[in-house]
Design an enzyme around this catalytic site. Structure first.
Site, PDB file in Angstrom:
ATOM      1  N   ASP A   1       1.972  -4.157   0.390  1.00  0.00           N
ATOM      2  CA  ASP A   1       1.415  -2.825   0.155  1.00  0.00           C
ATOM      3  C   ASP A   1       0.830  -2.281   1.442  1.00  0.00           C
ATOM      4  O   ASP A   1       0.280  -3.025   2.256  1.00  0.00           O
ATOM      5  CB  ASP A   1       0.329  -2.886  -0.919  1.00  0.00           C
ATOM      6  CG  ASP A   1      -0.881  -3.703  -0.483  1.00  0.00           C
ATOM      7  OD1 ASP A   1      -1.866  -3.097   0.007  1.00  0.00           O
ATOM      8  OD2 ASP A   1      -0.850  -4.945  -0.595  1.00  0.00           O
ATOM      9  N   SER A   2       0.983  -0.985   1.667  1.00  0.00           N
ATOM     10  CA  SER A   2       0.397  -0.276   2.801  1.00  0.00           C
ATOM     11  C   SER A   2       0.810  -0.933   4.115  1.00  0.00           C
ATOM     12  O   SER A   2       1.996  -1.031   4.413  1.00  0.00           O
ATOM     13  CB  SER A   2      -1.124  -0.209   2.632  1.00  0.00           C
ATOM     14  OG  SER A   2      -1.693   0.706   3.540  1.00  0.00           O
ATOM     15  N   ALA A   3      -0.145  -1.430   4.909  1.00  0.00           N
ATOM     16  CA  ALA A   3       0.224  -2.107   6.154  1.00  0.00           C
ATOM     17  C   ALA A   3       1.070  -3.344   5.878  1.00  0.00           C
ATOM     18  O   ALA A   3       1.903  -3.733   6.704  1.00  0.00           O
ATOM     19  CB  ALA A   3      -1.032  -2.490   6.939  1.00  0.00           C
TER      20      ALA A   3
END
Length: 385
Positions: A236-238
């Site tokens: 998720d995300s980074a």
């Protein structure tokens, strides 16, 4: 999520790159500050009076004028006071100073591995490199109908802007237990090194080493219960950014699929539908995490893969990209999906968008309807249903 950059001109921006985590704000602990970075460490300039729509808004103040000149210390301000000035703060996540020091404000609680009462999933920790501290946490569901059955293996990379987070913190421990149970997978969560103590590419290199270790099936759980021919990367995300990087490196294992949950990508310039200031904040954070080693700023292909020819050779057969339509990264996420689909890559790409949801909303509210819908879609994707 509010992000503040202090020192002068005030602008309002949307920030949506860091994991939303249900944590209390901790008192400032000066002992947790890190090394001082040598200039240039925060290189992004911000234009005044930029406004955008979104769930999370930030008050951003910066001494840079529109010409991009660096921040100017007010007359009479000592060097020590200037170094202690807070340039960027995300409450509950981190605080970055002009000197390059950082205070981590997220909940530092670390949960032990064991058997999860809610799901029955068992977990254990394995140290891969005592020298660097690289480790992984493995999750094994108890739903094995056949003791000889082999489970798909999912290598998961947590989010946190490369600056915060851990495979062992409550947010990700709970999510990985839920993922292993719902999808019926053997999950491996990577505890990579964080910037700025360990600037990028340390997180990428740790993740690469962990991925190759998982594929080698050296661990007993993986050898006995994992199907190495059904290997997935997810994050998720980074962490989704890391998952992408794993797909474009040469010499890696065969990967069946990739699950990119609200991936954190950006660029030096905003794209259509993207808050202009969000790209600039990302550029600042990217520069900070790389300590000046990023080629082309936020147009580094690791942060901005949209124009990269590497999309044609993604090392997986299938991909699922997801976003929340209230996420400031939604337009960038869709552009990434469209670029993958149009790249000449021979795999199959799938897309899921959820209305009314912001960046990585599912981490903080696993039981809400849209979080359950997202988990069902991830499980179905892995099962290829």
């Amino acid at each position: 999520m509010a992000t503040t950059i202090r020192s002068g001109v005030t602008i309002t921006i949307c920030t949506a790159w860091a994991a939303i985590r249900p944590c209390r704000r901790l008192p400032l602990d000066r002992t947790r500050r890190l090394l001082q970075l040598q200039p240039p460490y925060l290189s992004t300039a911000f234009s005044p009076q930029v406004r955008c729509q979104g769930v999370w808004r930030s008050r951003v103040r910066c001494t840079s004028d529109t010409s991009g000149a660096p921040p100017v210390t007010a007359p009479g301000t000592s060097d020590a006071a200037a170094a202690d000035e807070v340039l960027l703060e995300t409450p509950g996540s981190f605080r970055i100073y002009r000197s390059g020091k950082i205070d981590r404000l997220n909940d530092p609680t670390i949960l032990p591995a064991g058997v999860d009462e809610a799901t029955g999933v068992a977990s254990k920790d394995v140290v891969l490199d005592a020298g660097t501290g690289l480790s992984v946490r493995l999750y094994l569901p108890n739903k094995l109908q056949d003791a000889s059955a082999k489970l798909p293996v999912v290598v998961y990379f947590h989010g946190g802007a490369f600056l915060i987070g851990s495979a062992r913190d409550p947010t990700y421990h709970k999510y990985l237990n839920a993922l292993a149970s719902a999808a019926g997978v053997l999950a491996v969560s990577v505890d990579y090194r964080l910037a700025p103590e360990h600037p990028l590419p340390a997180a990428y290199d740790d993740s690469w080493a962990a991925l190759r270790w998982v594929a080698s099936a050296q661990d007993e759980w993986i050898a006995d219960h994992g199907n190495a021919s059904r290997l997935f990367v997810a994050g998720d995300s980074a962490g989704a950014n890391i998952a992408h990087e794993m797909l474009v490196r040469d010499g890696g294992p065969r990967i069946e699929g990739a699950v990119l949950l609200h991936p954190w990508f950006s660029g030096n310039a905003a794209i259509e539908g993207e808050p202009p200031a969000a790209a600039r904040v990302t550029g600042l954070l990217w520069s900070y995490a790389c300590r000046g080693s990023a080629a082309g700023g936020a147009d580094d292909p690791r942060m901005n893969p949209l124009a990269s020819p590497a999309l044609e050779r993604l090392a997986c057969a299938r991909m699922l990209v997801t976003t929340g339509l209230e996420d400031g990264l939604a337009a960038r996420n869709r552009a990434y999906y469209d670029a993958v689909a149009a790249s000449g890559w021979r795999g199959r790409a799938a897309w899921l968008e959820l209305e009314g949801e912001g960046h990585v909303f599912f981490l903080g509210k696993l039981e809400c309807d849209n979080a359950k819908r997202l988990m069902d879609r991830v499980a179905a994707f892995i099962a290829d249903a």
